[in-house]
Enzyme design. Structure first.
Site, PDB file in Angstrom:
ATOM      1  N   GLU A 139     -57.321   0.721  38.725  1.00 40.18           N
ATOM      2  CA  GLU A 139     -57.646   2.145  38.864  1.00 40.18           C
ATOM      3  C   GLU A 139     -57.426   2.899  37.552  1.00 40.18           C
ATOM      4  OE1 GLU A 139     -59.237   3.167  41.237  1.00 40.18           O
ATOM      5  OE2 GLU A 139     -58.867   1.729  42.831  1.00 40.18           O
ATOM      6  N   HIS A 142     -60.291   2.401  35.233  1.00 40.02           N
ATOM      7  CA  HIS A 142     -61.399   3.311  35.528  1.00 40.02           C
ATOM      8  C   HIS A 142     -61.166   4.667  34.853  1.00 40.02           C
ATOM      9  CE1 HIS A 142     -64.281   1.338  37.977  1.00 40.02           C
ATOM     10  NE2 HIS A 142     -63.499   1.111  39.003  1.00 40.02           N
ATOM     11  N   GLU A 211     -67.469  -1.760  37.930  1.00 41.94           N
ATOM     12  CA  GLU A 211     -66.478  -2.528  38.677  1.00 41.94           C
ATOM     13  C   GLU A 211     -66.034  -3.759  37.888  1.00 41.94           C
ATOM     14  OE1 GLU A 211     -65.128  -1.690  41.873  1.00 41.94           O
ATOM     15  OE2 GLU A 211     -66.008   0.136  41.067  1.00 41.94           O
TER      16      GLU A 211
END
Length: 313
Positions: A139, A142, A211
């Site tokens: 996370e 990202h 991703e």
């Protein structure tokens, strides 16, 4: 490939795809409304992207029922994020909890200084520390790569294109159209059929590419690709099991009158923001693989284990 070159290529590809999404939106406006429609679509795209830029974090958090943690709450979660953020050279993000049993997590925010990381209560119950570190490193990757902003803009533009096409369809069915402003009926038919498909394909390309990049960056941040691989397998199994339970509830449980089935509980995520989560929260709900915002778990795990093999060699 050199990591700097790879990141540059990935960013260039993503922003090219986003530009294509904006171009499709403007083209749809021109096909449906001629010159005035084209101008309106251009203004709308600029205004919408500006709004999403400033409000992407609050939109995603509110849509998924996340609440900000109180000081001292969930110390294990807080400590892992603080350590990983320090390793990645990131400011400490705001931390949120989604009170849902389904295990999942997502990050949002327009840049690292305005980032937020949210986890469900289910993932905190499911994951050991090694797996949770892998998920949270993913996370934060990202956040560092600014994927959260890009993904939200892609979803918003794609949704706007589909909305315009639906409005054109209703206009043709119920009200006809006035061709004096340009853009004949043939152009409207093209927009209705092809534009949403093109927007969806581009949006999926943005999401899937990001991703893979976050998996790789997250594994590099922890130095433990296998930890993230195990976390993905656990999340995938739990999500599919939950989807199967909900499906059986909808099929087998009658309502109180005995005439209709009981309602199936709402999914763990607002569908418009499903692409933000580490695993697809809507998997198992008759979504074809081609139209999934996430790559297959088996492929993600295979890539991570290949990294683990190279690291161990």
């Amino acid at each position: 490939m050199n990591p700097v070159t790879s990141n540059f290529t990935n960013s260039l590809r993503t922003w090219t795809l986003l530009a294509a999404l904006g171009g499709i939106l403007i083209a749809v406006g021109g096909l449906l409304g001629g010159q005035s429609g084209l101008v309106f679509a251009l203004v709308f795209a600029v205004a919408m992207n500006g709004f999403v830029y400033w409000k992407s974090d609050s939109l995603a958090l509110r849509a998924n029922g996340a609440r900000e943690l109180k000081p001292g709450e969930l110390p294990r979660f807080r400590a892992i994020v603080a350590d990983l953020a320090n390793r990645a050279g990131l400011p400490m993000p705001r931390l949120y909890l989604v009170d849902r049993p389904e295990p999942n997590a997502f990050a949002t925010g327009r840049d690292p200084n305005h980032a937020a990381v949210a986890v469900t209560s289910g993932i905190l119950d499911l994951m050991d520390e090694r797996e949770l570190r892998g998920v949270l490193a993913y996370e934060l990757s990202h956040v560092k790569n600014r994927d959260t902003l890009v993904g939200t803009i892609a979803a918003t533009i794609g949704g706007a294109i589909s909305f315009l096409a639906q409005m054109a369809q209703f206009q043709m069915i119920f009200g006809g159209r006035d061709d004096r402003n340009g853009g004949g009926g043939f152009g409207a038919i093209i927009a209705i059929i092809l534009a949403p498909i093109a927007a969806l394909i581009i949006q999926l390309a943005v999401s899937r590419g990001r991703e893979y990049g976050a998996d790789r960056s997250g594994a590099q941040l922890t130095g433990d690709p296998e930890g993230l691989a195990q976390a993905l397998l656990a999340l995938d199994g739990a999500t599919k099991q939950q989807a199967g339970i909900l499906g059986r509830i909808g099929q087998r449980l009658p309502g109180r009158s005995g005439q209709s089935p009981a309602p199936v509980p709402a999914p763990a995520a607002n569908p418009a923001f499903a692409h933000l989560f580490i695993v697809n929260p809507l998997s198992g709900r008759d979504v074809a693989g081609l139209f999934s915002t996430h790559p297959p778990i088996a492929e993600r795990v295979g890539r991570l284990r290949a990294m683990e093999g190279r690291r161990a060699a």
